[in-house]
Write a protein that holds these residues in place. Structure first.
Motif, PDB file in Angstrom:
ATOM      1  N   TYR A 274       6.233   3.265   5.547  1.00 27.13           N
ATOM      2  CA  TYR A 274       6.335   4.142   6.712  1.00 27.13           C
ATOM      3  C   TYR A 274       5.798   3.500   7.987  1.00 27.13           C
ATOM      4  O   TYR A 274       5.923   4.077   9.059  1.00 27.13           O
ATOM      5  CB  TYR A 274       5.608   5.462   6.432  1.00 27.13           C
ATOM      6  CG  TYR A 274       6.089   6.098   5.154  1.00 27.13           C
ATOM      7  CD1 TYR A 274       7.356   6.682   5.091  1.00 27.13           C
ATOM      8  CD2 TYR A 274       5.318   6.070   3.994  1.00 27.13           C
ATOM      9  CE1 TYR A 274       7.823   7.235   3.905  1.00 27.13           C
ATOM     10  CE2 TYR A 274       5.784   6.627   2.816  1.00 27.13           C
ATOM     11  CZ  TYR A 274       7.028   7.211   2.782  1.00 27.13           C
ATOM     12  OH  TYR A 274       7.491   7.753   1.611  1.00 27.13           O
ATOM     13  N   ARG A 275       5.201   2.332   7.855  1.00 26.14           N
ATOM     14  CA  ARG A 275       4.691   1.619   9.033  1.00 26.14           C
ATOM     15  C   ARG A 275       5.802   0.783   9.650  1.00 26.14           C
ATOM     16  O   ARG A 275       6.722   0.363   8.961  1.00 26.14           O
ATOM     17  CB  ARG A 275       3.525   0.717   8.638  1.00 26.14           C
ATOM     18  CG  ARG A 275       2.290   1.517   8.234  1.00 26.14           C
ATOM     19  CD  ARG A 275       1.123   0.652   7.869  1.00 26.14           C
ATOM     20  NE  ARG A 275       0.733  -0.232   8.947  1.00 26.14           N
ATOM     21  CZ  ARG A 275      -0.042  -1.296   8.775  1.00 26.14           C
ATOM     22  NH1 ARG A 275      -0.496  -1.591   7.578  1.00 26.14           N
ATOM     23  NH2 ARG A 275      -0.357  -2.052   9.783  1.00 26.14           N
ATOM     24  N   PRO A 276       5.737   0.520  10.960  1.00 30.89           N
ATOM     25  CA  PRO A 276       6.744  -0.336  11.595  1.00 30.89           C
ATOM     26  C   PRO A 276       6.794  -1.712  10.913  1.00 30.89           C
ATOM     27  O   PRO A 276       5.760  -2.295  10.581  1.00 30.89           O
ATOM     28  CB  PRO A 276       6.259  -0.455  13.035  1.00 30.89           C
ATOM     29  CG  PRO A 276       5.419   0.757  13.259  1.00 30.89           C
ATOM     30  CD  PRO A 276       4.770   1.044  11.924  1.00 30.89           C
ATOM     31  N   ILE A 277       7.997  -2.221  10.706  1.00 29.72           N
ATOM     32  CA  ILE A 277       8.183  -3.480   9.979  1.00 29.72           C
ATOM     33  C   ILE A 277       7.438  -4.628  10.658  1.00 29.72           C
ATOM     34  O   ILE A 277       6.743  -5.401   9.989  1.00 29.72           O
ATOM     35  CB  ILE A 277       9.682  -3.807   9.835  1.00 29.72           C
ATOM     36  CG1 ILE A 277      10.337  -2.758   8.930  1.00 29.72           C
ATOM     37  CG2 ILE A 277       9.887  -5.199   9.269  1.00 29.72           C
ATOM     38  CD1 ILE A 277      11.843  -2.824   8.897  1.00 29.72           C
ATOM     39  N   ASP A 278       7.569  -4.760  11.976  1.00 31.69           N
ATOM     40  CA  ASP A 278       6.884  -5.863  12.663  1.00 31.69           C
ATOM     41  C   ASP A 278       5.374  -5.729  12.572  1.00 31.69           C
ATOM     42  O   ASP A 278       4.651  -6.721  12.545  1.00 31.69           O
ATOM     43  CB  ASP A 278       7.329  -5.955  14.124  1.00 31.69           C
ATOM     44  CG  ASP A 278       8.716  -6.569  14.264  1.00 31.69           C
ATOM     45  OD1 ASP A 278       9.256  -7.071  13.255  1.00 31.69           O
ATOM     46  OD2 ASP A 278       9.252  -6.557  15.384  1.00 31.69           O
ATOM     47  N   ASP A 279       4.866  -4.511  12.511  1.00 31.82           N
ATOM     48  CA  ASP A 279       3.432  -4.297  12.345  1.00 31.82           C
ATOM     49  C   ASP A 279       2.980  -4.805  10.974  1.00 31.82           C
ATOM     50  O   ASP A 279       1.953  -5.471  10.852  1.00 31.82           O
ATOM     51  CB  ASP A 279       3.116  -2.810  12.505  1.00 31.82           C
ATOM     52  CG  ASP A 279       1.638  -2.516  12.431  1.00 31.82           C
ATOM     53  OD1 ASP A 279       0.846  -3.316  12.977  1.00 31.82           O
ATOM     54  OD2 ASP A 279       1.266  -1.488  11.836  1.00 31.82           O
TER      55      ASP A 279
ATOM     56  N   THR B 175       0.385  -8.544   9.291  1.00 37.93           N
ATOM     57  CA  THR B 175      -0.758  -8.522   8.375  1.00 37.93           C
ATOM     58  C   THR B 175      -0.409  -8.842   6.922  1.00 37.93           C
ATOM     59  O   THR B 175      -1.260  -8.704   6.057  1.00 37.93           O
ATOM     60  CB  THR B 175      -1.427  -7.129   8.419  1.00 37.93           C
ATOM     61  OG1 THR B 175      -0.472  -6.131   8.047  1.00 37.93           O
ATOM     62  CG2 THR B 175      -1.971  -6.822   9.802  1.00 37.93           C
ATOM     63  N   ASP B 176       0.835  -9.278   6.644  1.00 33.52           N
ATOM     64  CA  ASP B 176       1.208  -9.510   5.248  1.00 33.52           C
ATOM     65  C   ASP B 176       0.858 -10.906   4.735  1.00 33.52           C
ATOM     66  O   ASP B 176       1.064 -11.221   3.574  1.00 33.52           O
ATOM     67  CB  ASP B 176       2.687  -9.205   5.006  1.00 33.52           C
ATOM     68  CG  ASP B 176       3.645 -10.143   5.728  1.00 33.52           C
ATOM     69  OD1 ASP B 176       3.192 -11.124   6.345  1.00 33.52           O
ATOM     70  OD2 ASP B 176       4.858  -9.879   5.676  1.00 33.52           O
TER      71      ASP B 176
ATOM     72  N   ALA C 201       0.845  -1.195   0.000  1.00 31.41           N
ATOM     73  CA  ALA C 201       0.000   0.000   0.000  1.00 31.41           C
ATOM     74  C   ALA C 201       0.883   1.248   0.000  1.00 31.41           C
ATOM     75  O   ALA C 201       2.086   1.175   0.267  1.00 31.41           O
ATOM     76  CB  ALA C 201      -0.925   0.003   1.216  1.00 31.41           C
ATOM     77  N   ASP C 202       0.278   2.400  -0.271  1.00 35.13           N
ATOM     78  CA  ASP C 202       1.034   3.645  -0.382  1.00 35.13           C
ATOM     79  C   ASP C 202       1.883   3.967   0.840  1.00 35.13           C
ATOM     80  O   ASP C 202       3.008   4.444   0.717  1.00 35.13           O
ATOM     81  CB  ASP C 202       0.091   4.819  -0.659  1.00 35.13           C
ATOM     82  CG  ASP C 202      -0.532   4.738  -2.043  1.00 35.13           C
ATOM     83  OD1 ASP C 202       0.008   4.012  -2.902  1.00 35.13           O
ATOM     84  OD2 ASP C 202      -1.561   5.399  -2.261  1.00 35.13           O
TER      85      ASP C 202
END
Length: 103
Positions: free
Chosen positions: A41-46, A50-51, A36-37
Motif C-alpha cells: 500500500y506504500r508508494p512504489i518509489d518510496d 528502502t529495499d 512488511a504487512d
C-alpha cells in the motif's frame, strides 16, 4: 516522466525456468510487497528507497520467483518502461530478456 513495470501491469509475462529442476517458476510479485504487512500500500518509489536494492535509479522492478516443485526462489529484475511506451509487437521492444535454457 513516470516508469512502470510491464510485468506488474500485465503487459508482458515473466516466464522463467527453475535453474535447479527446470520446471516453470511462479511470479510471487514485487519483492518490496513482501517486506512488511503494509508494503503493497506504500508508494512504489518510496519502497524502492528502502529495499536495499539499486532499483529506483536503474528503473528496474524486482520480482520474487518461486518454484512450486523444488522450493527454489530467486529475485528477477525486470526493466521498467517509460509511461506511454508500447510493448506490443510492432510498437516496442521486449523489456524482459529471453532466457537461454533447454526446453
Amino acid at each position: 516522466m513516470g516508469w512502470h513495470c510491464p510485468v506488474c501491469n500485465g503487459l508482458t509475462p515473466l516466464n522463467r525456468r527453475c535453474p535447479r529442476c527446470g520446471n516453470a517458476m511462479e511470479d510471487q510479485g514485487r519483492f518490496s510487497d513482501l517486506l512488511a504487512d503494509y508494503s503493497p500500500y506504500r508508494p512504489i518509489d518510496d519502497m524502492k528507497r528502502t529495499d536495499g536494492l539499486d532499483d529506483l535509479h536503474s528503473h528496474q522492478c524486482p520480482h520474487n520467483l518461486w518454484c512450486p516443485h523444488c522450493g527454489w526462489s530467486e529475485l528477477q529484475m525486470v526493466a521498467e518502461i517509460p509511461s506511454g511506451t508500447s510493448v506490443h509487437p510492432g510498437g516496442g521492444t521486449p523489456m524482459v530478456e529471453p532466457e537461454n535454457h533447454p526446453e
